[in-house]
Design an enzyme around this catalytic site. Structure first.
Site, PDB file in Angstrom:
ATOM      1  N   THR A 115       0.371  -1.207   0.083  1.00 18.84           N
ATOM      2  CA  THR A 115       0.054  -0.206  -0.035  1.00 18.84           C
ATOM      3  C   THR A 115       0.763   1.477  -0.229  1.00 18.84           C
ATOM      4  OG1 THR A 115      -1.138  -0.863   1.659  1.00 18.84           O
ATOM      5  CG2 THR A 115      -2.054   0.916   1.150  1.00 18.84           C
TER       6      THR A 115
ATOM      7  N   LYS B  43      -7.747   1.081  -3.246  1.00 18.20           N
ATOM      8  CA  LYS B  43      -7.436   0.482  -2.129  1.00 18.20           C
ATOM      9  C   LYS B  43      -7.775   1.702  -0.929  1.00 18.20           C
ATOM     10  CE  LYS B  43      -5.361  -1.265   1.807  1.00 18.20           C
ATOM     11  NZ  LYS B  43      -5.133  -2.383   1.882  1.00 18.20           N
TER      12      LYS B  43
HETATM   13  P1  NAD Z   1       6.410  -5.534   7.219  1.00 14.35           P
HETATM   14  O1  NAD Z   1       7.173  -4.420   7.418  1.00 14.35           O
HETATM   15  O2  NAD Z   1       6.001  -7.157   7.869  1.00 14.35           O
HETATM   16  O3  NAD Z   1       6.980  -5.844   5.776  1.00 14.35           O
HETATM   17  C1  NAD Z   1       7.626  -5.186   5.141  1.00 14.35           C
HETATM   18  C2  NAD Z   1       9.445  -6.050   5.015  1.00 14.35           C
HETATM   19  O4  NAD Z   1       9.793  -5.584   3.275  1.00 14.35           O
HETATM   20  C3  NAD Z   1       9.558  -6.073   5.524  1.00 14.35           C
HETATM   21  O5  NAD Z   1       9.997  -7.491   6.459  1.00 14.35           O
HETATM   22  C4  NAD Z   1      11.381  -5.335   5.650  1.00 14.35           C
HETATM   23  O6  NAD Z   1      12.900  -5.609   6.103  1.00 14.35           O
HETATM   24  C5  NAD Z   1      10.978  -5.404   4.220  1.00 14.35           C
HETATM   25  N1  NAD Z   1      12.149  -4.056   3.320  1.00 14.35           N
HETATM   26  C6  NAD Z   1      12.002  -3.085   3.938  1.00 14.35           C
HETATM   27  N2  NAD Z   1      13.285  -2.548   2.726  1.00 14.35           N
HETATM   28  C7  NAD Z   1      13.172  -3.472   1.938  1.00 14.35           C
HETATM   29  C8  NAD Z   1      14.403  -3.314   1.064  1.00 14.35           C
HETATM   30  N3  NAD Z   1      14.815  -2.093   0.582  1.00 14.35           N
HETATM   31  N4  NAD Z   1      14.112  -4.586   0.308  1.00 14.35           N
HETATM   32  C9  NAD Z   1      14.267  -5.987   0.571  1.00 14.35           C
HETATM   33  N5  NAD Z   1      12.522  -5.532   2.105  1.00 14.35           N
HETATM   34  C10 NAD Z   1      12.149  -5.288   2.269  1.00 14.35           C
HETATM   35  O7  NAD Z   1       5.102  -5.312   6.591  1.00 14.35           O
HETATM   36  P2  NAD Z   1       3.607  -6.012   6.085  1.00 14.35           P
HETATM   37  O8  NAD Z   1       2.682  -6.090   7.673  1.00 14.35           O
HETATM   38  O9  NAD Z   1       4.133  -7.267   6.061  1.00 14.35           O
HETATM   39  O10 NAD Z   1       3.172  -5.038   4.913  1.00 14.35           O
HETATM   40  C11 NAD Z   1       4.004  -4.622   4.140  1.00 14.35           C
HETATM   41  C12 NAD Z   1       2.418  -3.945   2.595  1.00 14.35           C
HETATM   42  O11 NAD Z   1       1.311  -4.087   3.032  1.00 14.35           O
HETATM   43  C13 NAD Z   1       2.264  -2.875   3.423  1.00 14.35           C
HETATM   44  O12 NAD Z   1       2.654  -1.399   2.606  1.00 14.35           O
HETATM   45  C14 NAD Z   1       1.002  -2.504   4.305  1.00 14.35           C
HETATM   46  O13 NAD Z   1       0.689  -1.201   4.216  1.00 14.35           O
HETATM   47  C15 NAD Z   1       0.306  -3.025   3.702  1.00 14.35           C
HETATM   48  N6  NAD Z   1      -1.016  -3.969   3.637  1.00 14.35           N
HETATM   49  C16 NAD Z   1      -0.513  -4.426   5.613  1.00 14.35           C
HETATM   50  C17 NAD Z   1      -1.281  -5.615   5.866  1.00 14.35           C
HETATM   51  C18 NAD Z   1      -1.269  -5.825   7.403  1.00 14.35           C
HETATM   52  O14 NAD Z   1      -2.831  -6.499   7.327  1.00 14.35           O
HETATM   53  N7  NAD Z   1      -0.084  -6.508   7.807  1.00 14.35           N
HETATM   54  C19 NAD Z   1      -3.189  -5.581   5.213  1.00 14.35           C
HETATM   55  C20 NAD Z   1      -2.765  -4.675   3.469  1.00 14.35           C
HETATM   56  C21 NAD Z   1      -2.165  -3.891   3.005  1.00 14.35           C
END
Ligand code: NAD
Length: 290
Positions: free
Chosen positions: A87, A162
């Protein structure tokens, strides 16, 4: 398909595992160590993207997405797909789409709803911006990771869908919580309020399916001490994106703006951080009008 998966956090890892379990050849990468559970983890984002038919990103924000896209697009072949499921702001989605198109790569922005539970169960909903051709190419992957994928139009429109959805969700949750707190003060018991409203014109997903009052309606995070679920911090992120987009588009969104302010207060100065977004009820329960 050969899939590069970049960002193996709460959402990305279970999505990547579902693709692996459906016999796709997945190379994953994250900047932090990941308990791989059988996934092939490579040393860099470019290595994950090399020779991939589709590169999927699931990253925290638009700035990180832009830097990852810049790094990997040049190692991708023509007519492969860059599929961002994070997102992020509409501007970043459109900027990355332009970078991809210039590199002869097909861009898709496909944020999801359904949370970590949906990512694990393979029941996410994808809202997809980009070309119809790109959508069709990625469709077999959407079918594994989710239960529904909607093509919303050109690049950026997935993110637009979204944030519009989550602006409605945030504002509706707040007013649902307000109504329970008002009912308490008027001596109307919560079960009666639920029984009436859930079958009347005030019904909503937040009341009927995700009721913020513990012990009422179907099981929800309120029945589990408000453990997320969908964290208030993530709701605040999405509301901020909605207001950023509203500024950019000169759209009048007073309810969305108020929802953003209330969630900011809840997360940053009250004790909402880390709690489910339905925990808003706790703040209204104890307050008066001033
Ligand atoms: P998260 O923080 O658990 O995962 C993000 C991952 O990206 C982390 O493991 C981090 O180390 C990695 N990362 C950061 N920089 C990086 C890079 N340069 N190269 C490779 N990896 C890198 O977050 P999440 O909960 O998995 O959410 C991910 C996305 O999905 C976000 O944009 C969030 O808004 C969206 N989202 C989350 C949910 C939820 O319920 N968690 C629901 C819908 C949408």
């Amino acid at each position: 398909m050969k899939v590069g998966f970049i960002g193996l956090g709460n959402m990305g890892k279970p999505m990547a595992l579902n693709l692996m379990n459906a016999c796709h050849d997945v190379n994953g990468f994250d900047t932090v160590a990941v308990d791989a559970e059988g996934l092939c983890i490579v040393e860099s984002a470019t290595e994950a993207a090399k020779d991939a038919d589709v590169v999927i990103t699931m990253l925290p924000n638009g700035a990180i997405l832009r830097s990852v896209a810049k790094a990997v697009l040049r190692s991708m072949s023509s007519d492969t797909v860059f599929l961002d499921c994070s997102t992020v702001d509409v501007d970043s989605a459109r900027a990355v789409a332009q970078m991809a198109t210039e590199a002869s790569v097909i861009p898709l922005d496909a944020p999801v709803s359904g949370g970590v539970g949906g990512a694990s169960a393979g029941t996410l909903t994808f809202m997809v911006g980009g070309s119809k051709d790109g959508f069709e190419k990625a469709k077999p992957l959407f079918d594994i990771m989710g239960q529904k994928a909607v093509h919303c139009g050109p690049s950026g429109n997935g993110q637009a869908a979204k944030i519009c959805n989550n602006m409605i969700l945030g504002a509706t949750m707040i007013v649902t919580c307000e109504a329970f707190a008002l009912a308490d003060k008027l001596g109307l018991d919560r079960q009666s309020m639920f029984d009436v409203v859930s079958t009347s014109s005030g019904y909503s997903w937040t009341l009927n399916a995700y009721c913020p009052a513990p012990g009422i309606g179907p099981t929800s995070p309120s029945d589990n001490g408000y453990r997320p679920g969908f964290a208030s911090d993530l709701m605040l992120k999405d509301l901020r994106l909605s207001q950023q987009a509203a500024e950019m588009a000169d759209a009048d969104t007073p309810m969305g703006q108020m929802a953003e302010q209330l969630y900011a207060q809840f997360v940053e100065t009250e004790d909402g951080e880390g709690k489910d977004f339905s925990a808003m009820l706790l703040r209204f329960e104890t307050r008066g009008r001033s």
